[in-house]
Design a protein around this motif. Structure first.
Motif, PDB file in Angstrom:
ATOM      1  N   ASP A 162       0.839  -1.191   0.000  1.00  0.00           N
ATOM      2  CA  ASP A 162       0.000   0.000   0.000  1.00  0.00           C
ATOM      3  C   ASP A 162       0.879   1.247   0.000  1.00  0.00           C
ATOM      4  OD1 ASP A 162      -2.733   1.073   0.185  1.00  0.00           O
ATOM      5  OD2 ASP A 162      -2.029   1.889   2.084  1.00  0.00           O
ATOM      6  N   SER A 191       0.072   4.319   2.351  1.00  0.00           N
ATOM      7  CA  SER A 191       0.462   4.106   3.751  1.00  0.00           C
ATOM      8  C   SER A 191       1.940   4.394   3.957  1.00  0.00           C
ATOM      9  CB  SER A 191       0.167   2.659   4.172  1.00  0.00           C
ATOM     10  OG  SER A 191      -1.209   2.400   4.205  1.00  0.00           O
ATOM     11  N   TYR A 201      -7.012   7.855   6.283  1.00  0.00           N
ATOM     12  CA  TYR A 201      -6.896   6.840   5.231  1.00  0.00           C
ATOM     13  C   TYR A 201      -7.176   5.446   5.791  1.00  0.00           C
ATOM     14  CZ  TYR A 201      -4.788   3.949   1.590  1.00  0.00           C
ATOM     15  OH  TYR A 201      -4.566   3.003   0.621  1.00  0.00           O
ATOM     16  N   LEU A 232     -10.903   4.990   6.231  1.00  0.00           N
ATOM     17  CA  LEU A 232     -11.631   4.863   4.969  1.00  0.00           C
ATOM     18  C   LEU A 232     -11.232   3.614   4.180  1.00  0.00           C
ATOM     19  CD1 LEU A 232     -11.453   8.607   3.814  1.00  0.00           C
ATOM     20  CD2 LEU A 232     -13.461   7.400   4.707  1.00  0.00           C
ATOM     21  N   LYS A 233      -9.942   3.257   4.249  1.00  0.00           N
ATOM     22  CA  LYS A 233      -9.414   2.109   3.498  1.00  0.00           C
ATOM     23  C   LYS A 233      -8.853   1.063   4.460  1.00  0.00           C
ATOM     24  CE  LYS A 233      -9.846   3.781  -0.785  1.00  0.00           C
ATOM     25  NZ  LYS A 233     -10.547   3.081  -1.883  1.00  0.00           N
ATOM     26  N   GLU A 234      -9.702   0.577   5.323  1.00  0.00           N
ATOM     27  CA  GLU A 234      -9.269  -0.324   6.403  1.00  0.00           C
ATOM     28  C   GLU A 234      -8.550  -1.567   5.883  1.00  0.00           C
ATOM     29  OE1 GLU A 234     -11.333  -2.988   9.926  1.00  0.00           O
ATOM     30  OE2 GLU A 234     -12.391  -1.223   9.187  1.00  0.00           O
ATOM     31  N   LYS A 235      -9.025  -2.130   4.772  1.00  0.00           N
ATOM     32  CA  LYS A 235      -8.440  -3.367   4.251  1.00  0.00           C
ATOM     33  C   LYS A 235      -7.108  -3.132   3.548  1.00  0.00           C
ATOM     34  CE  LYS A 235     -12.813  -5.847   3.725  1.00  0.00           C
ATOM     35  NZ  LYS A 235     -13.735  -6.550   2.798  1.00  0.00           N
ATOM     36  N   SER A 236      -6.871  -1.919   3.094  1.00  0.00           N
ATOM     37  CA  SER A 236      -5.646  -1.614   2.356  1.00  0.00           C
ATOM     38  C   SER A 236      -4.540  -1.064   3.243  1.00  0.00           C
ATOM     39  CB  SER A 236      -5.941  -0.595   1.246  1.00  0.00           C
ATOM     40  OG  SER A 236      -6.917  -1.078   0.366  1.00  0.00           O
ATOM     41  N   ALA A 237      -4.903  -0.336   4.297  1.00  0.00           N
ATOM     42  CA  ALA A 237      -3.921   0.350   5.147  1.00  0.00           C
ATOM     43  C   ALA A 237      -2.882  -0.616   5.698  1.00  0.00           C
ATOM     44  CB  ALA A 237      -4.622   1.070   6.289  1.00  0.00           C
ATOM     45  N   SER A 240      -3.545  -1.639  10.758  1.00  0.00           N
ATOM     46  CA  SER A 240      -4.937  -1.417  11.135  1.00  0.00           C
ATOM     47  C   SER A 240      -5.029  -0.639  12.454  1.00  0.00           C
ATOM     48  CB  SER A 240      -5.658  -2.755  11.276  1.00  0.00           C
ATOM     49  OG  SER A 240      -6.961  -2.562  11.805  1.00  0.00           O
TER      50      SER A 240
END
Length: 470
Positions: free
Chosen positions: A201, A204, A250, A253-258, A261
């Motif tokens: 990511d 991040s 971020y 909003l983008k929990e699965k990508s960050a 967590s």
């Protein structure tokens, strides 16, 4: 039976080859710290500039660690380890031929990138090659560089600087890395990637890396506030806060990508562990930058003798390593860390009072005490960071703790260097003024240790569980 013996022997060989590749990066950090004073005088650099020789290395290492965590799932482990060695080799060459502080810092940053690939891969590849078997004996092999670095690094580095030249601290890495690379090419199997891991990511990395870098830049410029150049410090600090705020938004909003967590920070002992890992950067890494300067500029020790004195700290760390793990399992991290904080205070507070005429025996004894505290301030905290963490978040917890531990080291070095520079200001750095500046740095370290008792209270406590069971 014969096949099992051969397999176990081959795994040990793999472990030894990988460890050899990690020895140079691990020794390099402690060797460079001993040479900092010599480099500073040779290149005509100030403390605010020379601290980036350590800070740049550790910051690059911290930022590259999460990238390595992603890469191991998508790139062959053998190739990735070789890439790390090549980065470290390139950085060593740049550092070894440098004639300016800027070029030296650039070389150290490149070295840090290489170390950020090599050090995490060391454990991962050994565990993969063993299939999870005989990890106890294999981990003892992995621990060789970690044990040797604080004991041999300062002495070896001091000997090189005294006998040859500080450039040779980096030249010496070249043959070691070339031999390691040859052994890996011809003696190591391929480690096929699973290609099932989380995708890298970029937002991040940019947000977190930018935030930490800006923060350290701001801290390193704080000493200039007296001169009225406040923008040099305030602007990077504002940027750091904005970037960190950007990452939080971020991650929501983008929990699965960050990359990391935010759910992890809802776990009380994890949050406490990450705070302590960052703080240990000041109390451990920062002071390791400070001590050689103190020993050489105030005590008047040669580079070799300052390295010899620091052996006592390495021995203290070695003694505590064998006990801390068992005590943490039995008592929990809270008590071990709290006791270690008090030991750390006992091993730091005397430096706020020591003078040029203080007995050498006192110096050696207090350094030994500091070494004991180091083990108790890092090992239990790192292990406790995994308690109560859900299985699906363990890889992210690993990324966060490794990254924050290294970045904490960069922040700690920057803060202590800033205190020294701020204490000296525009005055001529006389011995008395330097002593005052070092005393101020040690006072700040003691205060930080006292503050560390607060997050330590939120670590796990096994004694409480035993009382409930009884």
């Amino acid at each position: 039976m014969v096949n099992e013996v051969k397999r176990s022997e081959s795994i040990v060989v793999i472990a030894l080859i990988l460890v050899l590749g990690a020895i140079a990066p691990m020794l390099d950090a402690t060797m460079t710290n001993v040479a900092v004073n010599t480099i500073m005088k040779d290149l005509g650099a100030g403390v605010d500039s020379i601290q980036w020789v350590s800070t740049g290395y550790v910051l690059a290492l911290g930022i590259i660690v999460p990238i390595t965590g992603w890469a191991i799932e998508w790139i062959d482990g053998k190739k990735l380890y070789l890439y790390g060695l090549m980065f470290f080799l390139a950085g060593s060459v740049v550092a070894s031929v440098s004639t300016s502080i800027g070029l030296l810092i650039a070389g150290r940053v490149i070295q840090g990138i290489g170390s950020g690939i090599i050090i995490p891969l060391l454990t991962t590849l050994i565990v993969r090659s063993s299939g999870g078997e005989n990890l106890g004996s294999l981990m003892s092999i992995i621990g060789i560089p970690a044990v040797l670095a604080p004991i041999l690094g300062p002495t070896f580095g001091g000997f090189i600087v005294n006998s040859l030249d500080w450039h040779w601290i980096f030249y010496i890495n070249v043959p070691i890395v070339i031999i390691s690379a040859a052994l890996i090419i011809f003696g190591l199997p391929n480690f096929e990637p699973s290609k099932k891991g989380k995708k890298l990511d970029i937002p991040s990395i940019v947000l977190l890396g930018g935030s930490f870098t800006s923060f350290i830049l701001g801290i390193s410029k704080v000493s200039e506030l007296v001169s009225g150049t406040s923008n040099k410090a305030v602007l990077p600090l504002i940027i750091s806060v904005l970037l960190m705020g950007g990452y939080v938004a971020y991650a929501i909003l983008k929990e699965k990508s960050a990359l990391v967590s935010l759910k992890l920070f809802k776990i009380k002992n994890f949050s406490a562990s990450t705070i302590l890992l960052v703080m240990s950067g000041l109390t451990v890494n920062g002071v390791m930058f400070l001590l050689p300067l103190y020993l050489q500029n105030i005590r008047g020790l040669s580079v070799v003798w300052s390295g010899i004195y620091l052996i006592s700290q390495g021995i203290g760390l070695l003694v505590s390593r064998s006990l801390v793990g068992k005590l943490t399992d039995k008592l929990g991290a809270r008590i071990v860390v709290q006791v270690s904080v008090f030991i750390g205070i006992a091993g730091t507070l005397p430096f706020t009072l020591f003078t040029a005429s203080t007995s050498n025996l006192w110096i050696i004894l207090v350094l030994f005490i500091r070494g004991i505290a180091q083990g108790g301030l890092t090992i239990p905290v790192m292990s406790d960071s995994y308690n109560n963490v859900p299985k699906e978040l363990i890889s992210e917890a690993t990324t966060a703790t490794r990254m924050l531990q290294n970045i904490g080291g960069a922040i700690g070095t920057a803060i202590l260097a800033t205190i020294i520079q701020h204490s000296i200001g525009s005055q001529a750095p006389t011995k008395d003024l330097l002593l005052t500046s070092y005393h101020n740095s040690f006072v700040f370290t003691v205060v930080s240790l006292v503050v560390a008792l607060i997050p330590a209270f939120f670590l796990t406590n096994n004694r409480k569980k035993e009382v409930v069971k009884a």
